[in-house]
Motif scaffolding. Structure first.
Motif, mmCIF file in Angstrom:
data_model
loop_
_atom_site.group_PDB
_atom_site.id
_atom_site.type_symbol
_atom_site.label_atom_id
_atom_site.label_comp_id
_atom_site.label_asym_id
_atom_site.label_seq_id
_atom_site.Cartn_x
_atom_site.Cartn_y
_atom_site.Cartn_z
ATOM 1 N N ALA A 62 -8.534 -2.407 7.070
ATOM 2 C CA ALA A 62 -8.889 -1.048 6.648
ATOM 3 C C ALA A 62 -9.316 -0.982 5.187
ATOM 4 O O ALA A 62 -10.102 -0.129 4.796
ATOM 5 C CB ALA A 62 -7.705 -0.107 6.883
ATOM 6 N N GLY A 63 -8.779 -1.880 4.362
ATOM 7 C CA GLY A 63 -9.074 -1.856 2.935
ATOM 8 C C GLY A 63 -8.182 -0.888 2.190
ATOM 9 O O GLY A 63 -7.610 0.036 2.767
ATOM 10 N N ASN A 64 -8.079 -1.110 0.911
ATOM 11 C CA ASN A 64 -7.278 -0.257 0.029
ATOM 12 C C ASN A 64 -7.897 1.136 -0.042
ATOM 13 O O ASN A 64 -9.064 1.323 0.291
ATOM 14 C CB ASN A 64 -7.216 -0.907 -1.363
ATOM 15 C CG ASN A 64 -5.994 -0.468 -2.159
ATOM 16 O OD1 ASN A 64 -5.293 0.479 -1.805
ATOM 17 N ND2 ASN A 64 -5.754 -1.164 -3.244
ATOM 18 N N PHE A 65 -7.130 2.106 -0.471
ATOM 19 C CA PHE A 65 -7.647 3.456 -0.686
ATOM 20 C C PHE A 65 -6.938 4.072 -1.875
ATOM 21 O O PHE A 65 -5.719 4.008 -1.935
ATOM 22 C CB PHE A 65 -7.434 4.349 0.534
ATOM 23 C CG PHE A 65 -7.995 5.737 0.340
ATOM 24 C CD1 PHE A 65 -9.318 5.999 0.645
ATOM 25 C CD2 PHE A 65 -7.214 6.755 -0.184
ATOM 26 C CE1 PHE A 65 -9.852 7.265 0.447
ATOM 27 C CE2 PHE A 65 -7.748 8.019 -0.394
ATOM 28 C CZ PHE A 65 -9.055 8.272 -0.074
ATOM 29 N N PRO A 66 -7.676 4.740 -2.784
ATOM 30 C CA PRO A 66 -9.135 4.649 -2.871
ATOM 31 C C PRO A 66 -9.537 3.200 -3.122
ATOM 32 O O PRO A 66 -8.759 2.460 -3.704
ATOM 33 C CB PRO A 66 -9.485 5.536 -4.065
ATOM 34 C CG PRO A 66 -8.224 6.171 -4.522
ATOM 35 C CD PRO A 66 -7.081 5.497 -3.884
ATOM 36 N N TYR A 124 0.838 -1.198 0.000
ATOM 37 C CA TYR A 124 0.000 0.000 0.000
ATOM 38 C C TYR A 124 0.873 1.248 0.000
ATOM 39 O O TYR A 124 0.694 2.161 -0.820
ATOM 40 C CB TYR A 124 -0.922 -0.002 1.224
ATOM 41 C CG TYR A 124 -1.721 1.275 1.355
ATOM 42 C CD1 TYR A 124 -2.858 1.476 0.572
ATOM 43 C CD2 TYR A 124 -1.319 2.291 2.211
ATOM 44 C CE1 TYR A 124 -3.577 2.647 0.650
ATOM 45 C CE2 TYR A 124 -2.041 3.474 2.305
ATOM 46 C CZ TYR A 124 -3.164 3.650 1.524
ATOM 47 O OH TYR A 124 -3.871 4.819 1.591
ATOM 48 N N ARG A 145 1.014 3.525 -3.451
ATOM 49 C CA ARG A 145 0.434 4.870 -3.360
ATOM 50 C C ARG A 145 1.506 5.950 -3.529
ATOM 51 O O ARG A 145 1.201 7.095 -3.821
ATOM 52 C CB ARG A 145 -0.306 5.035 -2.018
ATOM 53 C CG ARG A 145 -1.177 6.290 -1.950
ATOM 54 C CD ARG A 145 -2.269 6.154 -0.895
ATOM 55 N NE ARG A 145 -2.910 7.428 -0.604
ATOM 56 C CZ ARG A 145 -3.811 8.013 -1.371
ATOM 57 N NH1 ARG A 145 -4.203 7.417 -2.487
ATOM 58 N NH2 ARG A 145 -4.338 9.178 -1.037
#
Lengths: 306, 306
Positions: free
Chosen positions: B292-296, B254, B258
């Protein structure tokens, strides 16, 4: 950078999302322990609607119970003029206003558009100054929004420039939902730095995606004067889905001190306070120093270690 | 830096400290999932004394069960010539040797002094080359020792220079007990870089004190070509008290992706594999992206999120 200022936010951002409401006396203990450990700037309460954030309903009582001192700066978070009036009727030294970088989050957090939140934050700084206190502003969701996704850095920089017109004590960039990465932090702080003259920059990170301490270090390298952190790594925002803890004060102090960056705060005392807080909350907290211990072990505390 | 190589160490460093021994078939699933997600270099097993590390007793069976391919580099960890012989009798592509920066940890980990571990590691690289495989060396406890405390960086640099004489594929600096901070990482990698010519540097961090991802980013900025990480953040060393998980692969991906640093690995696939592994282990693992999950949020995976 050989020193940096820490704002302890555990008693406000740390507690506000907890399901069980802590007694006022316990909050006062928490703040007093932090002061005893050397913390000199503390978010003590938020003056918001107690129906929306019941954990902060005792804001006036917390302020009344704190020691009378000007050696520590007590910060009260406020989202509108009504909150500012309530806070200014207490002994807070400083109002913390919040401007939100996205409309969706601004509306859910404080019933304002992003543009309205900028105007309200500026008026709050004016109110603080008129009352002989200081006022600062946090730009919330500056690195991403839980509802709108990516936030345009141009918008954040423009907000910071507009907020600078009120000449707040500082402007903070907050990663409310813990999506930032170090390269993004450096780039945004650099741009905001160029846009707001000599106003100091504070940075506020959540460790939702394990990048919080990397972001804090990047913020320091980019010239932030102040970092927020929360005892034990408590935290979360009631209006941001899946938002988790602030960066833990203990872990941040370890990183800073071992890097030769002074904070004036006693890490071993904060580790002890974090362990006390973990007992109070009845569960392990995210801070890792309280489990792993300092390194090299402090002579006075090495009895239990390896 | 626009790309970096990841070595997935979950099947070795991740599992070796687990009290429950995973079936060989489950280890093979774990490795195959990682390969399917795009991982191209994997610590698949260690060839050590099965009485001391029972979790790795099936090293030969794991190797025999893996797909025959040269598109992925299988790494076998070895601590002495006997282990190297065992590993070279399998289809490992690469031997990973370990030189230890402190005598106390070298003795507990592999029954050698620090100086002996350097000589043995060099011989292991020679054995790998003689067998037509590659060999690399990790300097363990490079940032601090669980028994001796601080490790002199001059000693680590001298070890790296001595190890470079064997011309290994790479030399790694390992923070075995998770005590490093970013400034220390940058300084030590810079000095080792200057001491070993063109030999690539790998870095290996544990997140014991919440500094692991900050250290990984610092290593990348300092010029490390490769980072180790472990699916789910599993990990720990049987011979290092309180050592906890490696930096989680999901969280590292992540941060890197990012930041615009490519790895060739599919983050969403690794998040899914981490969740599978969490079910296998029967507990939540340290990796935060799986919660938490990926973002976006990735379009294909955004259904469950906010």
């Amino acid at each position: 950078m050989t020193s940096i200022e820490i704002v302890e936010v555990g008693a406000r951002d740390g507690l506000q999302n907890e399901p069980d409401i802590l007694p006022t006396a316990t909050k006062l203990q928490m703040i007093n322990f932090a002061i005893a450990a050397g913390v000199r700037r503390i978010e003590t309460a938020s003056f918001v609607n107690p129906r929306r954030v019941p954990q902060m309903a005792d804001a006036e009582d917390v302020m009344a119970g704190l020691p009378d001192t000007d050696a520590v700066t007590y910060i009260g978070l406020v989202l509108n003029e009504r909150g500012a009036e309530r806070a200014l009727a207490t002994k807070v030294h400083e109002l913390g206003a919040v401007a939100v970088a996205s409309d969706s989050f601004a509306m859910r957090n404080q019933g304002q558009t992003s543009a309205e939140s900028v105007e309200v934050a500026k008026r709050i700084v004016d109110m603080a100054k008129a009352a002989g206190r200081s006022g600062q502003i946090t730009i919330s969701a500056a690195f991403g929004c839980p509802f709108d996704g990516e936030v345009d850095p141009d918008h954040v920089v423009a907000m910071a420039a507009a907020l600078a017109e009120a000449n707040p004590r500082e402007i903070a960039l907050a990663d409310t939902i813990g999506v930032a990465v170090p390269s993004q932090v450096k780039a945004l702080i650099g741009r905001v730095r160029a846009a707001i003259g000599t106003i100091p920059i504070r940075a506020h990170f959540h460790n939702t995606r394990n990048t919080g301490l990397a972001n804090a270090w990047a913020a320091l390298e980019a010239g932030a004067a102040t970092l927020d952190s929360s005892l034990g790594g408590l935290g979360g925002c009631p209006f941001a889905p899946k938002a988790t803890g602030n960066i833990p004060t203990e872990d941040l102090l370890y990183l800073l001190h071992r890097s030769g960056v002074a904070t004036g705060i006693d890490l071993d005392a904060m580790i002890g306070t974090g362990q006390w807080l973990s007992n109070v909350m009845g569960r392990p907290l995210p801070a890792m120093l309280s489990r792993a211990g300092n390194f090299p072990p402090s002579p006075a505390h090495s009895g239990a270690g390896a």
